[in-house]
Design an enzyme around this catalytic site. Structure first.
Site, PDB file in Angstrom:
ATOM      1  N   GLY A 123      -4.325   2.920  -1.840  1.00 30.10           N
ATOM      2  CA  GLY A 123      -3.532   1.729  -2.069  1.00 30.10           C
ATOM      3  C   GLY A 123      -2.133   2.069  -2.541  1.00 30.10           C
ATOM      4  O   GLY A 123      -1.153   1.406  -2.164  1.00 30.10           O
ATOM      5  N   THR A 124      -2.026   3.101  -3.360  1.00 30.87           N
ATOM      6  CA  THR A 124      -0.712   3.533  -3.843  1.00 30.87           C
ATOM      7  C   THR A 124       0.165   3.987  -2.681  1.00 30.87           C
ATOM      8  O   THR A 124       1.352   3.638  -2.606  1.00 30.87           O
ATOM      9  CB  THR A 124      -0.868   4.667  -4.874  1.00 30.87           C
ATOM     10  OG1 THR A 124      -1.507   4.146  -6.040  1.00 30.87           O
ATOM     11  CG2 THR A 124       0.476   5.247  -5.260  1.00 30.87           C
TER      12      THR A 124
ATOM     13  N   GLN B  80      -6.238  -6.221  -6.278  1.00 35.68           N
ATOM     14  CA  GLN B  80      -7.253  -6.765  -7.176  1.00 35.68           C
ATOM     15  C   GLN B  80      -7.980  -7.977  -6.608  1.00 35.68           C
ATOM     16  O   GLN B  80      -9.084  -8.282  -7.031  1.00 35.68           O
ATOM     17  CB  GLN B  80      -6.617  -7.146  -8.520  1.00 35.68           C
ATOM     18  CG  GLN B  80      -6.317  -5.964  -9.416  1.00 35.68           C
ATOM     19  CD  GLN B  80      -7.567  -5.206  -9.824  1.00 35.68           C
ATOM     20  OE1 GLN B  80      -8.675  -5.733  -9.833  1.00 35.68           O
ATOM     21  NE2 GLN B  80      -7.391  -3.941 -10.166  1.00 35.68           N
TER      22      GLN B  80
ATOM     23  N   SER C 285      -6.449  -1.643  -1.597  1.00 42.30           N
ATOM     24  CA  SER C 285      -7.142  -0.372  -1.791  1.00 42.30           C
ATOM     25  C   SER C 285      -8.650  -0.586  -1.772  1.00 42.30           C
ATOM     26  O   SER C 285      -9.173  -1.449  -2.489  1.00 42.30           O
ATOM     27  CB  SER C 285      -6.717   0.247  -3.126  1.00 42.30           C
ATOM     28  OG  SER C 285      -7.263   1.526  -3.285  1.00 42.30           O
ATOM     29  N   ALA C 286      -9.358   0.203  -0.972  1.00 37.47           N
ATOM     30  CA  ALA C 286     -10.789  -0.020  -0.736  1.00 37.47           C
ATOM     31  C   ALA C 286     -11.641   0.156  -1.992  1.00 37.47           C
ATOM     32  O   ALA C 286     -12.647  -0.536  -2.160  1.00 37.47           O
ATOM     33  CB  ALA C 286     -11.285   0.905   0.370  1.00 37.47           C
ATOM     34  N   HIS C 287     -11.284   1.093  -2.872  1.00 40.26           N
ATOM     35  CA  HIS C 287     -12.161   1.333  -4.019  1.00 40.26           C
ATOM     36  C   HIS C 287     -12.146   0.197  -5.017  1.00 40.26           C
ATOM     37  O   HIS C 287     -12.971   0.147  -5.922  1.00 40.26           O
ATOM     38  CB  HIS C 287     -11.799   2.656  -4.705  1.00 40.26           C
ATOM     39  CG  HIS C 287     -10.542   2.612  -5.506  1.00 40.26           C
ATOM     40  ND1 HIS C 287      -9.305   2.775  -4.962  1.00 40.26           N
ATOM     41  CD2 HIS C 287     -10.337   2.441  -6.829  1.00 40.26           C
ATOM     42  CE1 HIS C 287      -8.382   2.702  -5.902  1.00 40.26           C
ATOM     43  NE2 HIS C 287      -8.986   2.492  -7.051  1.00 40.26           N
TER      44      HIS C 287
ATOM     45  N   CYS D 279      -2.807   2.817 -27.974  1.00 44.28           N
ATOM     46  CA  CYS D 279      -3.641   3.785 -28.688  1.00 44.28           C
ATOM     47  C   CYS D 279      -4.475   4.637 -27.733  1.00 44.28           C
ATOM     48  O   CYS D 279      -5.020   5.656 -28.126  1.00 44.28           O
ATOM     49  CB  CYS D 279      -4.574   3.065 -29.656  1.00 44.28           C
ATOM     50  SG  CYS D 279      -3.769   1.878 -30.728  1.00 44.28           S
TER      51      CYS D 279
END
Length: 460
Positions: A69-70, A177, A194-196, A320
């Site tokens: 996807g990136t 998303q 993105s497939a994942h 954090c």
């Protein structure tokens, strides 16, 4: 062990597993070759493209498969900007885009382009009018995610797309998303996913470019995937990605209703079960499976470890948990509390029992972390004569500056001030958020010899 981090990567869908195994035997050959093995591989690739295009809402010849996807985002932005270079070099993005978009924007700026980041409200949504005002005569491309990856807020894609169309500016939508859960509103010019994120295998992305969009592929030319994704296609993974996308979209209507009810339960119960919590993101215009909340006086990394020990895998945008010690750019843009941040994103099949057990475990986990950090357990003591106090929290990280502020706010009279000295970037976000939650006045930030001085006035 309940896995509640589907927004990072969804578990492999059973259909994806079946399709992957079958395609390993049938789709290993080069689809560019004319022999029977190559023709068989080409048939699988073409069928996968048609299935994915149907889910996306585009023509098969408008869709390319990428390595992630990136990569789809990077290629989409660079190609659209290059294709419209004669128009100008201005890029418009929202302040809460995925890092892949913001990294592309930074690269564009470093090469002499200009970038406008459109701000968001406290729910994480852009104002369409503000986005429209950011479009200029030299705007080459606009980018807007379909839904936020950290807080789940749906963006007004249709409204922004209409404004982009009026301005003659193509709109790239990052649909990573949302694509597996619901259709993307129309009007977009380019789309990445993105497939994942929907239960397909990692290593497969989608880039759709509408016909008529000026697009110039950057980098060495390649004959595969319309030249937009160089290299040999991973056909088994592509087949599995397309099959799982079709499967999750078929299940989405019923599963979204069920998951949304579970998320509503978390949204309503967490503030009751855990004191000093801010649930962030739009409560209505949101993804059905995702909820994010932040807990005062909590070290986000420690809380995630405690929940992991209790059997729950969650994520966080808290500074954090970051090696950079800076808050999530999404939470920062929203102006909400970042410390003790927890993102819960439920995968398909999550049960009511899993959610109820999470709600049973969470209060104890938060209380245990707060106790270790010495957080205030009750309301501040009665006022003392001192008109102002200075808290030195230099060198101490989130959530300590806010904890120290909470401990002493009751030691100044109403109208008195507490100045917190801190060199932690998170304090710039979390101290104003604490003031909003505690109904105290945030006076502002002042320069200091080290770090910054944050001034708070006691109102009650």
């Amino acid at each position: 062990m309940p896995y509640f981090d589907a927004a990072s990567a969804a578990p492999l869908h059973p259909v994806a597993r079946q399709a992957l195994l079958a395609a390993l035997d049938e789709g290993w050959a080069d689809p560019a070759r004319l022999h029977r093995e190559g023709r068989r591989a080409r048939l699988l690739l073409d069928a996968a493209r048609e299935a994915a295009a149907e889910a996306v809402g585009c023509r098969p010849d408008e869709l390319s498969f990428t390595s992630s996807g990136t990569r789809a985002v990077h290629s989409g932005i660079s190609g659209a900007l290059a294709g419209r270079r004669r128009v100008g070099r201005h890029l418009a993005v929202s302040a809460v885009e995925h890092s892949s978009v913001l990294h592309s924007a930074a690269d564009h700026e470093s090469r002499g382009g200009t970038v406008t980041e459109v701000p968001v409200d406290r729910s994480g949504a852009v104002d369409p009018a503000a986005y429209g005002a950011a479009l200029r005569e030299d705007t080459a491309l606009a980018c807007l995610q379909s839904a936020n990856h950290e807080v789940g807020t749906l963006q007004p894609v249709a409204e922004v797309a209409g404004l982009c169309r009026e301005a003659g500016v193509p709109l790239l939508v990052d649909a990573a998303q949302s694509l597996g859960l619901e259709p993307v509103p129309g009007g977009w010019s380019l789309l990445a996913a993105s497939a994942h994120k929907w239960g397909g295998p990692a290593g497969v992305g989608l880039l759709a470019v509408r016909k008529g969009v000026r697009f110039a592929v950057q980098g060495p030319a390649d004959e595969r995937e319309s030249g937009r994704a160089a290299g040999f296609e991973d056909i088994p993974a592509i087949v599995a990605a397309a099959a799982s996308l079709r499967a999750v979209r078929a299940e989405a209507a019923a599963e979204s209703v069920r998951l949304s009810a579970l998320v509503d339960r978390i949204r309503s119960r967490v503030p009751v079960l855990v004191p000093d919590v801010e649930v962030v993101g739009d409560p209505v215009r949101r993804l059905p499976h995702l909820v994010t909340f932040s807990c005062l006086y909590v070290d986000g990394e420690t809380l995630l470890h405690e929940l992991d020990r209790a059997g729950f895998s969650v994520s966080s945008g808290s500074s954090c948990t970051s090696s950079t010690l800076t808050p999530s750019h999404v939470l920062k843009a929203m102006g909400v509390l970042s410390e003790g941040n927890v993102r819960v994103s439920l995968p398909t099949g999550t049960t009511e029992e899993d959610v109820d057990r999470f709600l049973d475990v969470l209060p104890g986990a938060v209380a245990g972390v707060r106790e270790k950090l010495g957080a205030p357990a009750a309301a501040a003591p009665a006022a003392a004569p001192a008109a102002s106090l200075v808290v030195d929290a230099l060198g101490r990280r989130c959530p300590i500056p806010v904890i120290e502020l909470a401990k002493v706010i009751g030691e100044v009279p109403v109208g008195g001030t507490v100045t917190v000295l801190s060199d932690d970037e998170a304090a710039r976000l979390d101290i104003p958020a604490w003031c909003a939650m505690r109904e105290q006045e945030y006076v502002g930030e002042e320069p200091a010899d080290r770090g910054s001085a944050y001034v708070v006035r006691r109102l009650s």
